[in-house]
Design a protein around this motif. Structure first.
Motif, PDB file in Angstrom:
ATOM      1  N   SER A   1       0.829  -1.207   0.000  1.00  0.00           N
ATOM      2  CA  SER A   1       0.000   0.000   0.000  1.00  0.00           C
ATOM      3  C   SER A   1       0.863   1.257   0.000  1.00  0.00           C
ATOM      4  CB  SER A   1      -0.922  -0.024   1.222  1.00  0.00           C
ATOM      5  OG  SER A   1      -1.649   1.152   1.305  1.00  0.00           O
ATOM      6  N   VAL A   2       1.943   1.229   0.811  1.00  0.00           N
ATOM      7  CA  VAL A   2       2.819   2.411   0.893  1.00  0.00           C
ATOM      8  C   VAL A   2       3.620   2.570  -0.390  1.00  0.00           C
ATOM      9  CG1 VAL A   2       4.786   3.429   2.130  1.00  0.00           C
ATOM     10  CG2 VAL A   2       2.939   2.308   3.407  1.00  0.00           C
ATOM     11  N   SER A   3       4.186   1.450  -0.859  1.00  0.00           N
ATOM     12  CA  SER A   3       5.063   1.551  -2.038  1.00  0.00           C
ATOM     13  C   SER A   3       4.280   1.966  -3.283  1.00  0.00           C
ATOM     14  CB  SER A   3       5.786   0.229  -2.278  1.00  0.00           C
ATOM     15  OG  SER A   3       4.838  -0.770  -2.573  1.00  0.00           O
ATOM     16  N   LYS A   4       3.030   1.531  -3.383  1.00  0.00           N
ATOM     17  CA  LYS A   4       2.231   1.902  -4.566  1.00  0.00           C
ATOM     18  C   LYS A   4       1.419   3.173  -4.339  1.00  0.00           C
ATOM     19  CE  LYS A   4       1.853  -2.744  -6.432  1.00  0.00           C
ATOM     20  NZ  LYS A   4       1.001  -3.889  -6.710  1.00  0.00           N
ATOM     21  N   ARG A   5       1.654   3.787  -3.179  1.00  0.00           N
ATOM     22  CA  ARG A   5       0.922   5.016  -2.834  1.00  0.00           C
ATOM     23  C   ARG A   5      -0.575   4.861  -3.084  1.00  0.00           C
ATOM     24  NH1 ARG A   5       5.194   6.028  -0.913  1.00  0.00           N
ATOM     25  NH2 ARG A   5       6.377   7.969  -0.995  1.00  0.00           N
TER      26      ARG A   5
ATOM     27  N   LYS B   1      -4.631   4.573  -2.095  1.00  0.00           N
ATOM     28  CA  LYS B   1      -5.449   5.524  -1.334  1.00  0.00           C
ATOM     29  C   LYS B   1      -5.303   5.240   0.168  1.00  0.00           C
ATOM     30  CE  LYS B   1     -10.146   7.169  -1.041  1.00  0.00           C
ATOM     31  NZ  LYS B   1     -11.407   6.623  -0.710  1.00  0.00           N
ATOM     32  N   ASP B   2      -5.182   6.280   0.954  1.00  0.00           N
ATOM     33  CA  ASP B   2      -5.027   6.173   2.409  1.00  0.00           C
ATOM     34  C   ASP B   2      -3.792   5.359   2.798  1.00  0.00           C
ATOM     35  OD1 ASP B   2      -7.446   7.617   2.870  1.00  0.00           O
ATOM     36  OD2 ASP B   2      -8.581   5.774   2.490  1.00  0.00           O
ATOM     37  N   TRP B   3      -2.707   5.472   2.014  1.00  0.00           N
ATOM     38  CA  TRP B   3      -1.484   4.715   2.308  1.00  0.00           C
ATOM     39  C   TRP B   3      -0.856   5.120   3.640  1.00  0.00           C
ATOM     40  CZ3 TRP B   3       3.006   7.487   2.948  1.00  0.00           C
ATOM     41  CH2 TRP B   3       3.003   8.805   2.486  1.00  0.00           C
ATOM     42  N   PHE B   4      -1.203   6.330   4.088  1.00  0.00           N
ATOM     43  CA  PHE B   4      -0.613   6.819   5.338  1.00  0.00           C
ATOM     44  C   PHE B   4      -0.948   5.890   6.517  1.00  0.00           C
ATOM     45  CE2 PHE B   4      -0.980   9.349   9.242  1.00  0.00           C
ATOM     46  CZ  PHE B   4       0.329   9.799   9.341  1.00  0.00           C
TER      47      PHE B   4
ATOM     48  N   GLY C   1     -12.361   1.509  10.364  1.00  0.00           N
ATOM     49  CA  GLY C   1     -11.616   2.332   9.394  1.00  0.00           C
ATOM     50  C   GLY C   1     -11.894   1.884   7.973  1.00  0.00           C
ATOM     51  N   ILE C   2     -11.868   0.553   7.756  1.00  0.00           N
ATOM     52  CA  ILE C   2     -12.143   0.012   6.408  1.00  0.00           C
ATOM     53  C   ILE C   2     -13.550   0.406   5.971  1.00  0.00           C
ATOM     54  CG2 ILE C   2     -12.531  -2.158   5.145  1.00  0.00           C
ATOM     55  CD1 ILE C   2     -10.238  -3.344   6.888  1.00  0.00           C
TER      56      ILE C   2
END
Lengths: 216, 467
Positions: free
Chosen positions: A61-65, A67-70, B345-346
């Motif tokens: 999720s973070v590497s592909k940025r 949605k809501d990766w934060f 959250g989901i």
């Protein structure tokens, strides 16, 4: 064989559990403890599957940025912090006074308590919807709820305080609803649950229920 | 000269007499001192606290514990005359065991005062044992021994760790050989009971009633499965929640949104989770056919593995193995409220069109269901946790109450053999109804007439259905 082996394992374990309940003699008396140990071992190994799956999805999720990766980044940081602190402290890392314990007590516990506390607000909003007198049953529920709540708080004392102690009408009605009507309803549900459990177990043990294997 | 000689002789005689007297006095003084010392020592060795000898227990009986896996012997007795409910003198009963009728008795356990039975759980099957019960008095004195004095005694007599520090102190005041009070019969000791051997039984007769009822229900389930296989039409009442499942999946498909499936927070050893997963198998097949997305966050790793296999097989049997992805099922955490926070959250971020809550739930049920309600999802819940049912009823569109959760998979399959099992279950309900009516009638008659017979029948029926 992909389906037969799980079915054989399920049937064997299920029958062994039933037998050990009625036959206390060796070797059946060891069956429950043996299977519980196996389950604990499998669960202990499986926790890594879960934990690594959580990390993998969060990293993706973070590497592909996405949605809501934060939020995934927060998971990664929290996961690594707790894991590294726990590992650095070695055995006994959960003991009071350790850094791991400090993190758990001062970060996780308040967050957990906050989630639990939200229940109070949700009870209020759910009750508001449930107790709207839209039809006869809902009105009956509303009246019953009003009587139970009134009997459980000080209304009885405020309204009927001048009456003798034995004449506490609201608390008497409240107790009657809870101890007779509510208990009877709960027991009926429990009997149904017990029979449903027997029936489901039998279907699984006999191999009639196979949907968890993906087949009818 | 003669006079001087006489004086010298007189002096010698006096000195001799004085010496003799001195020696005699010294001897007396020494003897007196020794006697004083001995009497002092004797005084210090005398116990400062006299242990009261209480009446022993009577009618001590020993027998092999029934319906067990062996290794246990049951002792029963009548209370000591000194063990009264109001201010009795007894503090506890100490259980002694030996393989010899006359000697080598050792402490194997302690029962509280007012107790009339004890189970010795440390026996070897097939070995003969003898038992005695010692009535142990309350210690009214003060603990005189220090920890440093007690610890070596405990090391020397490990079996005395069963007793408290005060008790050990009391025994040590009598004799540092802690067993002496037992050997010298200073305490109230019962007659020896035995011999008795422990053994394992081949059938737990205490659960005979459960066995019979279970057998009747299982037989009826098997009979109805056979009847259904034979082509007999079986009527099943309509369950609204289950009929709404297809509509709920269809709605998510039309809206292009995902379906959220929550299997509860228990592991695969809970039958509710198993029931939830069996329903998942049916739902996943429809989802695969409709080409909709499913999102299943779980709180147990084993549930994650099982659910993945179930969904994969469902997609395979629907002819859509390419549409399956392991990421449909993902692990969050075992922690209850951490899991709830993640699921909420989901829900808030992804806004699924349909939410299923099928499994075992606790306090998180309402938090999740209310969040689902706030995002406008169709919600179908099912649990066998009676305390959580009102929350689901209040917050969800449909709720499978108790047995409906277990019936769901069979109901959705529509297979005769599965439906037959549900009809077999109904026989159990008929039995329960009959006994409730009969039991209530006898209980009422017992209350109205005061008849002992009716009361006995009521209690007998109650005992059949209680643990």
């Amino acid at each position: 064989m992909r389906r037969e082996i799980p079915l054989i394992i399920t049937a064997t374990v299920g029958i062994a559990y039933i037998i050990q309940y009625f036959i206390p003699h060796t070797p059946f008396d060891k069956v429950e403890a043996l299977f519980s140990d196996w389950l604990s071992i499998i669960a202990a190994c499986a926790i890594w599957l879960g934990a690594l799956n959580l990390l993998k999805l969060s990293f993706l999720s973070v590497s592909k940025r996405k949605k809501d990766w934060f939020f995934s980044l927060v998971i990664i940081i929290s996961w690594l912090t707790m894991a590294l602190v726990g590992i650095s402290e070695g055995p006994g890392f959960q003991e009071p006074g350790t850094k791991f314990d400090w993190l758990y007590t001062n970060i996780y516990t308040p967050l957990s308590a906050t989630m639990f506390a939200m229940l109070a607000f949700y009870v209020a909003s759910a009750s508001y919807r449930a107790f709207r007198a839209r039809n006869f049953q809902a009105t009956l529920l509303l009246v019953a709820a009003f009587l139970v709540l009134s009997g459980r708080v000080l209304f009885d004392e405020l309204i009927f305080g001048f009456l003798p102690a034995d004449w506490k009408i609201l608390s008497t009605i409240s107790d009657f609803i809870m101890q007779v009507l509510n208990t009877a309803g709960q027991r009926a549900i429990l009997i149904g649950i017990a029979l449903g459990t027997v029936s489901t177990s039998l279907r699984i043990i006999l191999g009639i229920e196979r949907s968890y294997l993906g087949s009818d | 000269m003669c006079g001087l000689f006489c004086v010298w002789k007189m002096l010698k005689l006096k000195v001799a007499i004085f010496t003799l007297l001195f020696l005699l006095l010294s001897c007396f003084s020494a003897v007196a001192q020794t006697e004083e010392e001995i009497s002092d020592t004797t005084a210090s060795e005398e116990p400062s606290y006299r242990i009261p000898k209480l009446a022993p227990v009577t009618n001590l009986e020993v027998q092999d514990s029934p319906d067990d896996a062996g290794g246990e012997i049951e002792l029963t007795w009548k209370l000591s005359a000194d063990d009264t409910e109001d201010n009795g003198l007894v503090s506890k009963y100490v259980i002694l065991r030996s393989q010899n009728r006359t000697s080598d008795f050792h402490i194997v356990g302690v029962a509280n005062h007012q107790d009339t039975s004890y189970i010795d759980k440390g026996t070897q099957d097939g070995t003969e044992y003898y038992y005695k019960v010692v009535t142990f008095p309350k210690y009214e004195g003060e603990v005189r021994l220090t920890r440093e004095e007690i610890d070596p005694l405990m090391d020397e007599f490990p079996e005395f760790t069963e007793l408290g520090i005060k008790d050990v102190s009391m025994l040590a005041e009598y004799d540092r050989n802690l067993a002496a009070a037992f050997i010298d019969e200073i305490l109230g000791i019962s007659a020896v009971a035995g011999p008795v051997k422990s053994s394992a039984q081949w059938f737990n007769s205490k659960d005979l009633d459960t066995f019979i009822i279970g057998l009747v229900i299982c037989t009826s389930v098997v009979i109805f499965i056979g009847l259904a296989r034979g082509g007999r039409k079986l009527f099943l009442r309509r369950i609204g929640g289950l009929q709404a499942i297809e509509n709920a999946i269809g709605r998510a498909t039309e809206m292009g949104k995902s379906i959220l499936f929550i299997p509860g927070i228990q592991d695969m050893d809970d039958v509710q989770t198993v029931a939830g997963i069996t329903i998942l198998g049916r739902i996943a097949k429809t989802i695969a056919e409709y080409d909709t997305k499913i999102n299943m966050p779980v709180s147990r790793s084993i549930v994650m593995t099982t659910a993945r296999e179930t969904i994969k097989e469902a997609y395979l049997s629907a002819g859509r193995p390419d549409a399956y992805s392991d990421d449909m099922v993902h692990y969050i955490t075992d922690e209850q409220f951490g899991y709830v926070a993640a699921v909420d959250g989901i829900m808030v971020r992804e806004k699924p069109a349909t939410c299923f809550y099928l499994g075992a739930f606790f306090a998180e049920s309402l938090i999740m269901a209310e969040t689902g309600n706030s995002i406008g999802a169709i919600q179908i819940a099912g649990t066998a946790m009676p305390a959580q049912l009102p929350f689901f009823v209040a917050a969800c569109d449909y709720t499978l109450i108790g047995e409906e959760l277990f019936a769901a998979s069979a109901y959705l399959s529509g297979e005769p053999k599965q439906l037959g099992s549900l009809k077999g279950q109904d026989v159990g309900k008929v039995i329960a109804m009959v006994f409730i009516i009969v039991g209530t009638a006898f209980a009422t008659l017992a209350a109205v007439t005061g008849s002992e017979t009716f009361l006995e029948i009521t209690n007998m029926i109650k005992s059949w259905f209680s643990a």
